[in-house]
Design a protein around this motif. Structure first.
Motif, PDB file in Angstrom:
ATOM      1  N   VAL A  39       0.863  -1.154   0.287  1.00 57.23           N
ATOM      2  CA  VAL A  39       0.302  -0.220  -0.111  1.00 57.23           C
ATOM      3  C   VAL A  39       1.052   0.849  -0.190  1.00 57.23           C
ATOM      4  O   VAL A  39       1.686   1.786   0.786  1.00 57.23           O
ATOM      5  CB  VAL A  39      -0.685  -0.322   0.925  1.00 57.23           C
ATOM      6  CG1 VAL A  39      -2.062   1.675   1.302  1.00 57.23           C
ATOM      7  CG2 VAL A  39      -1.804  -0.897   0.807  1.00 57.23           C
ATOM      8  N   GLU A  40       1.068   2.260  -1.052  1.00 56.91           N
ATOM      9  CA  GLU A  40       1.730   3.265  -1.516  1.00 56.91           C
ATOM     10  C   GLU A  40       0.923   4.300  -0.354  1.00 56.91           C
ATOM     11  O   GLU A  40      -0.147   3.701   0.354  1.00 56.91           O
ATOM     12  CB  GLU A  40       1.448   4.041  -2.103  1.00 56.91           C
ATOM     13  CG  GLU A  40       1.584   3.409  -3.317  1.00 56.91           C
ATOM     14  CD  GLU A  40       1.665   4.027  -4.764  1.00 56.91           C
ATOM     15  OE1 GLU A  40       2.646   3.668  -6.202  1.00 56.91           O
ATOM     16  OE2 GLU A  40       0.555   4.439  -5.155  1.00 56.91           O
ATOM     17  N   GLY A  41       1.562   5.532   0.251  1.00 59.84           N
ATOM     18  CA  GLY A  41       2.056   6.432   1.041  1.00 59.84           C
ATOM     19  C   GLY A  41       1.185   5.757   2.795  1.00 59.84           C
ATOM     20  O   GLY A  41       0.608   6.435   3.361  1.00 59.84           O
ATOM     21  N   ARG A  42       1.819   4.450   2.622  1.00 59.07           N
ATOM     22  CA  ARG A  42       2.238   3.702   4.441  1.00 59.07           C
ATOM     23  C   ARG A  42       3.330   3.301   4.500  1.00 59.07           C
ATOM     24  O   ARG A  42       3.940   3.204   4.110  1.00 59.07           O
ATOM     25  CB  ARG A  42       0.628   3.021   3.999  1.00 59.07           C
ATOM     26  CG  ARG A  42      -0.758   3.323   4.385  1.00 59.07           C
ATOM     27  CD  ARG A  42      -1.235   4.277   4.779  1.00 59.07           C
ATOM     28  NE  ARG A  42      -3.013   4.708   5.047  1.00 59.07           N
ATOM     29  CZ  ARG A  42      -3.051   5.782   3.528  1.00 59.07           C
ATOM     30  NH1 ARG A  42      -1.819   6.646   3.340  1.00 59.07           N
ATOM     31  NH2 ARG A  42      -4.183   6.296   3.984  1.00 59.07           N
ATOM     32  N   LEU A  43       3.915   3.702   6.242  1.00 61.51           N
ATOM     33  CA  LEU A  43       4.820   3.043   6.552  1.00 61.51           C
ATOM     34  C   LEU A  43       4.196   1.785   7.686  1.00 61.51           C
ATOM     35  O   LEU A  43       2.859   2.422   8.285  1.00 61.51           O
ATOM     36  CB  LEU A  43       5.922   3.445   6.812  1.00 61.51           C
ATOM     37  CG  LEU A  43       6.661   4.368   6.063  1.00 61.51           C
ATOM     38  CD1 LEU A  43       5.367   6.193   5.685  1.00 61.51           C
ATOM     39  CD2 LEU A  43       7.714   4.783   6.109  1.00 61.51           C
ATOM     40  N   LEU A  44       4.949   1.064   8.490  1.00 56.42           N
ATOM     41  CA  LEU A  44       4.670   0.170   8.839  1.00 56.42           C
ATOM     42  C   LEU A  44       5.506   0.115  10.547  1.00 56.42           C
ATOM     43  O   LEU A  44       6.996   0.111   9.583  1.00 56.42           O
ATOM     44  CB  LEU A  44       3.979  -1.358   8.965  1.00 56.42           C
ATOM     45  CG  LEU A  44       4.065  -1.975  10.094  1.00 56.42           C
ATOM     46  CD1 LEU A  44       2.579  -1.905  11.017  1.00 56.42           C
ATOM     47  CD2 LEU A  44       3.952  -3.507   9.612  1.00 56.42           C
ATOM     48  N   ALA A  45       6.086   0.388  11.258  1.00 57.41           N
ATOM     49  CA  ALA A  45       7.121   0.536  12.495  1.00 57.41           C
ATOM     50  C   ALA A  45       6.663  -0.623  13.696  1.00 57.41           C
ATOM     51  O   ALA A  45       5.831  -0.024  14.305  1.00 57.41           O
ATOM     52  CB  ALA A  45       7.283   1.881  12.533  1.00 57.41           C
ATOM     53  N   GLU A  46       7.330  -1.367  13.863  1.00 56.66           N
ATOM     54  CA  GLU A  46       7.533  -1.758  14.995  1.00 56.66           C
ATOM     55  C   GLU A  46       9.038  -1.720  16.010  1.00 56.66           C
ATOM     56  O   GLU A  46       9.840  -2.036  15.640  1.00 56.66           O
ATOM     57  CB  GLU A  46       7.820  -3.487  14.873  1.00 56.66           C
ATOM     58  CG  GLU A  46       6.888  -4.071  13.567  1.00 56.66           C
ATOM     59  CD  GLU A  46       7.108  -5.670  13.274  1.00 56.66           C
ATOM     60  OE1 GLU A  46       6.762  -6.466  14.123  1.00 56.66           O
ATOM     61  OE2 GLU A  46       7.368  -5.982  11.622  1.00 56.66           O
TER      62      GLU A  46
END
Length: 365
Positions: A39-46
């Motif tokens: 998904v463009e425009g999204r990031l996931l941070a753990e």
């Protein structure tokens, strides 16, 4: 903790670098992925648990979401992820079936871990792609599922106007995200300093991405089509030590840029010049960095004027640019022609989502 982070399409890698730098200062383990589930425009941070020591020497837990909300220049939202899932084929499904899939998925999620039954809540939704359902349908369905889940533990409270907790439900293509929106109803790119709106102003997040691409090193910096001043103001807010200039042809917009700079507390850091960018060398003899959202579409009024405007501007730019220029526009052929005719070299090109369009961004030397 898993955080879903939103930004403009096309600057995910720049946002990832910023977030990695910010999280690195906390000294905790983390991992940042851009475009989760494609998904463009999204990031996931753990991110691992972070702590700080208060003024009395006590160890306290640090809210990483608050930390990012306060410090990021490139993000739009910071969302504590509850779950994400690919719902294959949902775009082709009839409304009843599509909404039933979403409801069934949400009902099985432990939302009670993220909201107290005594706290009021609301669901804000975002939908993008081809579907037979609307964002209102998604919000209503997710809200119903959450309410029924929380009823197991008491009497849930819904407050659509002023909720204590905001659930964020996103359906992008066939990917569904659900989380707690820690940013609130106003996106981070809507800066509080903006008291004057140019009819085609640049999002502050994109302005910062352009600044990152320019890599200013303390040298002189100008936005020759500065409009309401977004790029110079955002640079000044970084405590930039070099000379910053805002050049604008129209007095109304230049006055608005000054109002915004005053609101941001940086009016003394920026030189404001009323002038025409196609006569750039009359106002400045040299500039190390030139960064601008070039006129196009709404900003220009007459599309036929663009070729001449770009030709004249880049001809002037060739007289003053010392190091690097960064420009954003929809006019691909026109800008490439003007760049080539004036001896510049394109060292980087990318598309960035802005105002519902994917606009071309060029870094030249």
């Amino acid at each position: 903790m898993r955080l879903l982070l939103t930004t403009s399409r096309g600057i995910e890698d720049i946002a990832r670098a910023e977030i990695s730098a910010l999280l690195g200062k906390l000294g905790v383990p983390f991992r940042v992925e851009d475009k989760p589930l494609g998904v463009e425009g999204r990031l996931l941070a753990e991110v691992g648990e972070a702590y700080y020591t208060d003024e009395k020497g006590r160890r306290r837990e640090l809210s990483v979401s608050t930390y990012l909300n306060e410090r990021s220049k490139l993000l739009h939202r910071v969302i504590v992820e509850i779950a994400s899932e690919r719902l294959g084929g949902i775009g082709e499904e009839e409304p009843e079936k599509a909404l039933q899939r979403i409801e069934s998925f949400v009902k099985e999620l432990p939302v009670e871990r993220f909201v107290k039954v005594s706290e009021s809540f609301a669901v804000r939704s975002f939908r993008k792609g081809e579907h037979k359902i609307t964002s209102v349908d998604v919000a209503r369905t997710v809200g119903k599922a959450i309410f029924e889940r929380l009823e197991r533990f008491g009497s849930p409270r819904v407050n659509l106007d002023h909720p204590t907790v905001i659930f964020r439900a996103e359906l992008i293509g066939d990917v569904f995200f659900l989380g707690i929106d820690t940013t609130g109803d106003s996106s981070l790119h809507k800066r509080p300093w903006r008291v004057y709106d140019h009819p085609a102003h640049l999002k502050a997040s994109i302005a910062n991405a352009l600044i990152e691409l320019a890599e200013p090193d303390g040298g002189s910096f100008i936005d020759p089509f500065c409009g309401s001043g977004t790029i110079p103001i955002e640079l000044a807010l970084r405590d930039y030590t070099g000379e910053i200039t805002c050049l604008e042809k129209f007095r109304k917009h230049l006055t608005g840029a000054k109002m915004n700079a005053l609101s941001a507390g940086v009016i003394d850091r920026i030189n404001f010049i009323l002038g025409d960018a196609t006569k750039l060398s009359e106002y400045v003899k040299r500039m190390d960095f030139v960064v601008s959202n070039l006129p196009y579409g709404l900003k220009i009024g007459r599309k036929s004027a663009i070729p001449g405007l770009y030709t004249d501007f880049f001809g002037e730019l060739a007289k003053v640019l010392e190091k690097r220029g960064v420009f954003i526009t929809t006019e691909k052929r026109t800008i490439e022609k003007a760049i080539g005719e004036n001896g510049f070299k394109v060292i980087h090109h990318r598309l960035i989502g802005h105002g519902g369009l994917m606009v071309h961004t060029y870094v030249i030397e």
